[in-house]
Structures are given as structure tokens and as C-alpha cells.
Scaffold this motif. Structure first.
Motif, PDB file in Angstrom:
ATOM      1  N   ALA A  72      -3.882   7.021   6.883  1.00  0.00           N
ATOM      2  CA  ALA A  72      -4.380   5.760   7.420  1.00  0.00           C
ATOM      3  C   ALA A  72      -3.697   4.579   6.730  1.00  0.00           C
ATOM      4  CB  ALA A  72      -5.892   5.676   7.242  1.00  0.00           C
ATOM      5  N   LEU A  73      -3.571   4.634   5.421  1.00  0.00           N
ATOM      6  CA  LEU A  73      -2.916   3.554   4.681  1.00  0.00           C
ATOM      7  C   LEU A  73      -1.425   3.483   5.010  1.00  0.00           C
ATOM      8  CD1 LEU A  73      -4.735   4.042   1.263  1.00  0.00           C
ATOM      9  CD2 LEU A  73      -4.869   2.003   2.710  1.00  0.00           C
ATOM     10  N   GLU A  74      -0.790   4.628   5.186  1.00  0.00           N
ATOM     11  CA  GLU A  74       0.630   4.656   5.525  1.00  0.00           C
ATOM     12  C   GLU A  74       0.868   4.015   6.891  1.00  0.00           C
ATOM     13  OE1 GLU A  74       4.719   5.411   5.215  1.00  0.00           O
ATOM     14  OE2 GLU A  74       3.164   5.601   3.680  1.00  0.00           O
ATOM     15  N   LEU A  75       0.070   4.356   7.865  1.00  0.00           N
ATOM     16  CA  LEU A  75       0.225   3.777   9.198  1.00  0.00           C
ATOM     17  C   LEU A  75      -0.088   2.283   9.194  1.00  0.00           C
ATOM     18  CD1 LEU A  75      -1.373   6.626  11.345  1.00  0.00           C
ATOM     19  CD2 LEU A  75       1.062   6.087  11.111  1.00  0.00           C
ATOM     20  N   ARG A 102      -5.450  -5.078   2.350  1.00  0.00           N
ATOM     21  CA  ARG A 102      -4.126  -4.731   1.823  1.00  0.00           C
ATOM     22  C   ARG A 102      -3.033  -4.957   2.849  1.00  0.00           C
ATOM     23  NH1 ARG A 102      -3.234   1.052  -1.020  1.00  0.00           N
ATOM     24  NH2 ARG A 102      -4.767   0.094  -2.438  1.00  0.00           N
ATOM     25  N   HIS A 103      -3.296  -4.662   4.125  1.00  0.00           N
ATOM     26  CA  HIS A 103      -2.230  -4.683   5.122  1.00  0.00           C
ATOM     27  C   HIS A 103      -2.457  -5.680   6.255  1.00  0.00           C
ATOM     28  CE1 HIS A 103      -0.327  -1.289   3.183  1.00  0.00           C
ATOM     29  NE2 HIS A 103      -1.448  -0.603   3.245  1.00  0.00           N
ATOM     30  N   GLY A 104      -3.656  -6.249   6.348  1.00  0.00           N
ATOM     31  CA  GLY A 104      -3.893  -7.283   7.344  1.00  0.00           C
ATOM     32  C   GLY A 104      -3.916  -6.802   8.780  1.00  0.00           C
ATOM     33  N   PRO A 267      -1.475  13.166  -2.062  1.00  0.00           N
ATOM     34  CA  PRO A 267      -1.687  12.790  -0.658  1.00  0.00           C
ATOM     35  C   PRO A 267      -0.793  11.637  -0.211  1.00  0.00           C
ATOM     36  CG  PRO A 267      -3.784  13.167  -1.738  1.00  0.00           C
ATOM     37  CD  PRO A 267      -2.745  13.218  -2.816  1.00  0.00           C
ATOM     38  N   ASP A 268      -0.546  10.665  -1.094  1.00  0.00           N
ATOM     39  CA  ASP A 268       0.320   9.540  -0.723  1.00  0.00           C
ATOM     40  C   ASP A 268       1.753  10.013  -0.477  1.00  0.00           C
ATOM     41  OD1 ASP A 268      -1.794   7.801  -0.927  1.00  0.00           O
ATOM     42  OD2 ASP A 268      -1.219   7.003  -2.883  1.00  0.00           O
ATOM     43  N   ALA A 269       2.254  10.901  -1.335  1.00  0.00           N
ATOM     44  CA  ALA A 269       3.611  11.428  -1.153  1.00  0.00           C
ATOM     45  C   ALA A 269       3.691  12.233   0.140  1.00  0.00           C
ATOM     46  CB  ALA A 269       4.010  12.286  -2.347  1.00  0.00           C
ATOM     47  N   TYR A 270       2.641  13.003   0.413  1.00  0.00           N
ATOM     48  CA  TYR A 270       2.638  13.766   1.661  1.00  0.00           C
ATOM     49  C   TYR A 270       2.652  12.829   2.867  1.00  0.00           C
ATOM     50  CZ  TYR A 270       1.605  16.807   5.479  1.00  0.00           C
ATOM     51  OH  TYR A 270       1.704  17.458   6.689  1.00  0.00           O
ATOM     52  N   ALA A 271       1.833  11.787   2.837  1.00  0.00           N
ATOM     53  CA  ALA A 271       1.741  10.870   3.978  1.00  0.00           C
ATOM     54  C   ALA A 271       3.069  10.171   4.246  1.00  0.00           C
ATOM     55  CB  ALA A 271       0.634   9.836   3.737  1.00  0.00           C
ATOM     56  N   ARG A 272       3.774   9.789   3.186  1.00  0.00           N
ATOM     57  CA  ARG A 272       5.079   9.149   3.381  1.00  0.00           C
ATOM     58  C   ARG A 272       6.039  10.097   4.096  1.00  0.00           C
ATOM     59  NH1 ARG A 272       3.937   7.151  -1.862  1.00  0.00           N
ATOM     60  NH2 ARG A 272       5.154   8.826  -2.814  1.00  0.00           N
ATOM     61  N   ALA A 273       6.049  11.356   3.650  1.00  0.00           N
ATOM     62  CA  ALA A 273       6.927  12.341   4.295  1.00  0.00           C
ATOM     63  C   ALA A 273       6.456  12.648   5.711  1.00  0.00           C
ATOM     64  CB  ALA A 273       6.973  13.625   3.452  1.00  0.00           C
ATOM     65  N   ALA A 274       5.145  12.747   5.897  1.00  0.00           N
ATOM     66  CA  ALA A 274       4.594  13.095   7.209  1.00  0.00           C
ATOM     67  C   ALA A 274       4.935  12.050   8.253  1.00  0.00           C
ATOM     68  CB  ALA A 274       3.079  13.257   7.101  1.00  0.00           C
TER      69      ALA A 274
END
Length: 338
Positions: A72-75, A102-104, A267-274
Motif C-alpha cells: 500500500a505504501l509503495e503504490l 506521507r504521500h498526499g 516487507p518493504d524490500a519485497y514490495a519494491r521488487a513486487a
């Protein structure tokens, strides 16, 4: 001067078994090289603008912890507005406020206990979800919510309702949420559906003591592959992502052997790759360490050896979890988990 030594072309040909081994080795090396090259090229390419390609909104289930929270944060970091589904209203408010500050981007939340799908309460929650996405340009759906409990048990050792809850969340709810979002994607001629599967159903031949969990994840892979074929011509990318262990609360801490823990991304590293892999094929394992494990389990280690190892892993986890319960009863420590 003469010699009795034969010329090289007089040597007998190599035996068939040797040539077969050479051929298998060449095929194995080629597969490893192609997979590795494809992964490197994908990581080096410029990221896709997911909002421009698919739409301004994304739906994420289970966004309050683990992979779902990071996705969710990555998107949101890519400028995509979010519709968030979870069973806990307070947790939904927390992640919604964090994303907005954080992202507006815009957020909408729907309280939805996915284990109630198919019941009157579940039907009401599904109605509220349809209302929440009505009129939105939903371009991405991330079906992340999943249940892993009960852990490391034989089929006969737990209540049937626990298995049914897992099936409702991992299989039934995922299907209903997807069916609710697809019509809008078809009408707009674009979209991406990302279903969170598992290496437990794809990279290994069995996953003993987690039989129902792995079986639900196998459904997700087949469901995704078939939808990929059905909807590709309509501009919709459907993908099953099949990660191995990720450092989330899905399994209690300390119940993963060190050799596997070394391959676990955050989880953050996974989300970036995903996010990089969205739209690239019907099945993937986005993290490099997971891809390496997948290659080893499918190309190197015999199935019988994997069956034995995974059964031993499950048995070890059974003992560890039982010991934790005993210590918890004595007031020393609690049992970690989601």
C-alpha cells in the motif's frame, strides 16, 4: 618414424550416458542463465508508471501489516490513490492517515472481515466495498490478505472451522473481490490484478503440515493463470506472485531455520521488487533470493529430498510452537504471530 598410437579420430565415441549428462548440464546452465539475465534486465529497466498504465486507484486487501502494508505504501509512493480493506477499523485509520500524510494521495477504507464471505455479514461488507469503488478508476488490485493459521498441524488435529476460515479468506474472498473489480477494468480496457500466492505451492512438490494453506495458494496460481489468458486481450494483466519466506508476522519469529532466514527480505524490500514485476507474466517470484531458491528446488534437489526436508521442518516447527505455548502458560513469553 612410426608409432602404434591411434590418431585422435580413431578414438571410440563417448558413451551415450556421458553425452546425456553433458546435454542436461547445458540445458540446466542455460535455464539458470536465462532466468538470471531476465531478472537483472528487469531490475535495471526504468520502472513503469503504474498510474498512467493502469489507473489512478488501487485496491489492497490486508494493508495494515506485513506485505500488504508495504505494498500500500509503495503504490501510494507512486502517486496511486488507495481503497483499503481490512477487518480492524482502528488499524485501517492508522494506515490511511499514514499514507495520506506521507504521500498526499486519497484513501478510502472498508471494514471487511474476509472470513465472513458468503455470510450475511460478508454480503453486507461486499456491498459496501462495491459502493466504495463505484465510479473510481481502479487500475490495480492487490489481493494480499491471507491466513496461515493453524500452523504446522496434521489435518485431523484442528477444528474444521479453522480450515474453513482459511479457505474463505485465501480462496473465496479473493475470488469475490476480483470478480467485483474486473468489470470496471474491462469497461476501461486496462488494469492489473496481483494475487499473492506462495512458493509453498509452486517451488516445492509438497508442503506437509501446511496442506490446506498450500492448497489454497495453488488455487490462486491456477486462478491467476487462467484469468491471465482470459483477460490479456482486454488490456488486463493478471499475475500470481509466489514469494518464499518474508520477514512478516505470518509465521512466528524463530520458527524459520537460519539458512532460510538469510533469504528473507523485509516487507518493504519485497514490495519494491513486487511493484517492478507487475504486468510481467502470469507467475513470478520478485525477490532475487527467492528466485535462487526456486531454481534450486526445481532444478537441483530431488523431490523426495524436498518432501523429507519440508516434513522435518514442519515437525521442528510443531515442537517449537508447542514449547512456546508451554512457556507462555508459565508466564515467560507469548507466542508471536499475526
Amino acid at each position: 618414424m612410426t608409432t602404434n598410437q591411434p590418431w585422435p579420430w580413431h578414438e571410440p565415441p563417448a558413451p551415450a550416458w556421458f553425452l546425456t549428462l553433458v546435454l542436461l548440464g547445458a540445458v540446466y546452465s542455460a535455464v539458470i542463465s536465462i532466468r538470471g539475465l531476465a531478472y537483472v534486465l528487469l531490475c535495471l529497466r526504468r520502472p513503469i508508471d503504474l498510474r498512467r498504465r493502469y489507473g489512478a486507484w488501487a485496491v489492497v486487501t490486508g494493508p495494515t501489516s506485513g506485505i500488504g502494508r508495504s505494498m500500500a505504501l509503495e503504490l501510494a509512493g507512486r502517486g496511486i490513490n488507495l481503497v483499503l480493506l481490512d477487518l480492524d477499523a482502528a488499524n485501517l485509520r492508522e494506515i490511511s492517515d499514514l499514507i495520506s500524510s506521507r504521500h498526499g494521495v486519497k484513501t478510502r477504507t472498508v471494514v471487511f472481515d474476509l472470513s465472513l464471505v458468503g455470510t450475511a455479514q460478508g454480503d453486507e461488507a461486499m456491498r459496501r466495498f462495491r459502493e466504495a469503488v463505484d465510479g473510481l478508476d481502479v487500475g490495480v488490485l492487490v489481493n494480499n490478505a491471507g491466513v496461515a493459521r493453524p500452523y504446522a498441524l496434521y489435518l485431523h488435529e484442528t477444528d474444521v472451522e479453522a480450515w474453513l476460515r482459511m479457505i474463505r479468506v485465501n480462496l473465496w474472498a479473493l475470488t469475490e473481490i476480483t470478480a467485483a473489480v474486473l468489470p470496471g477494468m474491462v469497461a476501461r480496457g486496462r488494469g492489473a490484478v496481483v494475487n499473492m500466492g506462495s512458493a509453498s505451492s509452486e517451488a516445492v512438490p509438497s508442503f506437509p503440515l501446511y496442506t490446506i494453506y498450500a492448497s489454497t495458494k495453488r488455487y490462486i496460481a491456477q486462478f491467476s493463470r487462467s484469468l491471465y489468458v482470459e483477460y490479456k486481450s482486454k488490456g488486463i494483466d493478471v499475475q500470481c506472485q509466489a514469494p518464499s519466506f518474508v520477514a512478516t508476522g505470518l509465521l512466528p519469529r524463530g520458527t524459520v531455520p537460519m539458512v532460510l532466514a538469510l533469504t528473507m527480505p523485509t516487507p518493504d524490500a519485497y514490495a519494491r521488487a513486487a511493484a517492478l514485476w507487475i504486468g510481467y507474466g502470469p507467475l513470478c517470484s520478485p525477490v532475487a533470493s527467492h528466485q535462487l531458491l526456486w531454481c534450486l528446488t526445481t532444478l537441483v534437489v530431488p523431490e523426495a529430498a524436498l518432501d523429507w526436508f519440508l516434513l522435518q521442518l514442519g515437525q521442528w516447527q510443531r515442537v517449537e510452537l508447542r514449547n512456546r505455548k508451554i512457556r507462555a502458560a508459565k508466564g515467560s513469553v507469548g507466542v508471536d504471530g499475526n
